[in-house]
Design a protein around this motif. Structure first.
Motif, mmCIF file in Angstrom:
data_model
loop_
_atom_site.group_PDB
_atom_site.id
_atom_site.type_symbol
_atom_site.label_atom_id
_atom_site.label_comp_id
_atom_site.label_asym_id
_atom_site.label_seq_id
_atom_site.Cartn_x
_atom_site.Cartn_y
_atom_site.Cartn_z
ATOM 1 N N SER A 70 0.858 -1.181 0.000
ATOM 2 C CA SER A 70 0.000 0.000 0.000
ATOM 3 C C SER A 70 0.892 1.228 0.000
ATOM 4 C CB SER A 70 -0.908 0.016 1.228
ATOM 5 O OG SER A 70 -0.137 0.045 2.410
ATOM 6 N N PRO A 71 0.404 2.361 -0.525
ATOM 7 C CA PRO A 71 1.258 3.548 -0.616
ATOM 8 C C PRO A 71 1.842 3.995 0.725
ATOM 9 C CG PRO A 71 -0.673 3.821 -1.994
ATOM 10 C CD PRO A 71 -0.884 2.556 -1.201
ATOM 11 N N ARG A 81 5.951 -0.641 6.925
ATOM 12 C CA ARG A 81 6.950 -1.315 6.100
ATOM 13 C C ARG A 81 7.696 -0.246 5.317
ATOM 14 N NH1 ARG A 81 7.062 -6.439 3.554
ATOM 15 N NH2 ARG A 81 4.851 -6.824 3.881
ATOM 16 N N THR A 82 9.001 -0.195 5.447
ATOM 17 C CA THR A 82 9.771 0.778 4.688
ATOM 18 C C THR A 82 9.813 0.364 3.223
ATOM 19 O OG1 THR A 82 11.876 -0.380 4.980
ATOM 20 C CG2 THR A 82 11.214 1.185 6.722
ATOM 21 N N TRP A 83 10.215 1.296 2.340
ATOM 22 C CA TRP A 83 10.328 0.930 0.932
ATOM 23 C C TRP A 83 11.415 -0.132 0.746
ATOM 24 C CZ3 TRP A 83 14.907 1.366 -1.565
ATOM 25 C CH2 TRP A 83 15.837 2.321 -1.136
ATOM 26 N N GLN A 84 12.447 -0.078 1.602
ATOM 27 C CA GLN A 84 13.489 -1.116 1.538
ATOM 28 C C GLN A 84 12.891 -2.485 1.865
ATOM 29 O OE1 GLN A 84 13.714 1.813 3.175
ATOM 30 N NE2 GLN A 84 15.794 2.667 3.089
ATOM 31 N N ALA A 131 5.415 6.853 -3.738
ATOM 32 C CA ALA A 131 4.910 7.527 -2.543
ATOM 33 C C ALA A 131 6.047 7.924 -1.606
ATOM 34 C CB ALA A 131 3.916 6.631 -1.799
ATOM 35 N N GLU A 132 7.207 7.262 -1.760
ATOM 36 C CA GLU A 132 8.381 7.587 -0.938
ATOM 37 C C GLU A 132 9.297 8.599 -1.616
ATOM 38 O OE1 GLU A 132 9.367 6.784 2.036
ATOM 39 O OE2 GLU A 132 7.750 5.417 2.599
ATOM 40 N N GLU A 138 12.936 5.985 -11.520
ATOM 41 C CA GLU A 138 13.735 5.401 -10.446
ATOM 42 C C GLU A 138 13.047 4.181 -9.856
ATOM 43 O OE1 GLU A 138 15.974 9.386 -8.690
ATOM 44 O OE2 GLU A 138 14.019 8.800 -7.900
ATOM 45 N N ALA A 139 11.738 4.255 -9.692
ATOM 46 C CA ALA A 139 11.001 3.132 -9.121
ATOM 47 C C ALA A 139 11.097 1.904 -10.021
ATOM 48 C CB ALA A 139 9.534 3.527 -8.916
#
Length: 228
Positions: A70-71, A81-84, A131-132, A138-139
């Motif tokens: 989720s965003p 939850r981090t993007w990592q 969202a980060e 890049e995503a």
């Protein structure tokens, strides 16, 4: 004339046989025999083996248990939850599914997905990253790098441990002690490298992911224009 088997039966049978005979032994004739039909009956559904492999890879993707994405990165219990964490979880889910099939990495590599089942999880993953502050480019590049690393490592891993039913079994060709004896005196670093590359593959996978994620973090613009 209408075939008495359907497309799904063929794919499910092919995936089951894959664990028994591997990719090289998986032939349309072998699948037809398992289904108790003549080989030409399969051509109602697939023109050739490559079309079948494309559908097998797509079915493998459909079966993957992707992490909740989720965003805002929030889990059901409210934890974040981090993007990592998101990238790591997706890579682990991909590896786990591919390892469930003998030669799963080879089947998945280079195939073309036959429907849009990949679109929703991909959208959610890219949405989580943008969202980060990731730019769309890049995503995509972050996930594409993680994705290709994971598939490539699984292909290597399955050459070392080819039987998904007995993942601890090692192909005799990967005799690390013998390799170390042959190379050790003249090429000590190459000898030591074998233990890292072909020893604990899971540890190598996790280490590689950490390297990639660190690189992603170091090079992303954070939503700002990057250096020219």
């Amino acid at each position: 004339m209408v075939s008495r088997i359907d497309r799904k039966q063929v794919v499910d049978t092919a995936l089951r046989l894959l664990n028994e005979v591997g990719l090289d032994g998986l032939t349309l004739r072998r699948i037809a025999k398992e289904l108790n039909v003549q080989a030409p009956a399969l051509y109602w559904h697939f023109k050739n083996k490559q079309e079948l492999l494309d559908e097998m890879a797509t079915e493998m993707f459909r079966r993957m248990k992707w992490p909740r994405l989720s965003p805002d990165g929030r889990e059901a219990d409210g934890s974040a939850r981090t993007w990592q964490d998101t990238l790591l979880a997706c890579a682990r889910a991909l590896r786990r599914e591919l390892l469930a099939y003998r030669d799963g990495g080879k089947v998945f590599s280079g195939t073309r997905l036959t429907d849009e089942s990949h679109a929703a999880p991909t959208d959610r993953l890219l949405g989580r990253l943008t969202a980060e502050g990731f730019t769309p480019t890049e995503a995509v590049r972050a996930w594409w790098t993680v994705y290709n690393f994971t598939i490539g490592l699984v292909i290597e891993e399955q050459s070392i441990h080819p039987d998904p039913e007995n993942p601890a079994d090692r192909d005799p060709a990967y005799d690390l002690e013998g390799r170390a004896r042959r190379l050790g005196e003249k090429h000590p670093l190459a000898a030591a490298a074998g233990w890292e590359m072909f020893g604990d593959v899971e540890a190598g996978f996790e280490a590689g992911l950490r390297i990639i994620v660190a690189g992603v973090e170091a090079t992303r613009s954070g939503g700002r224009p990057g250096p020219v």
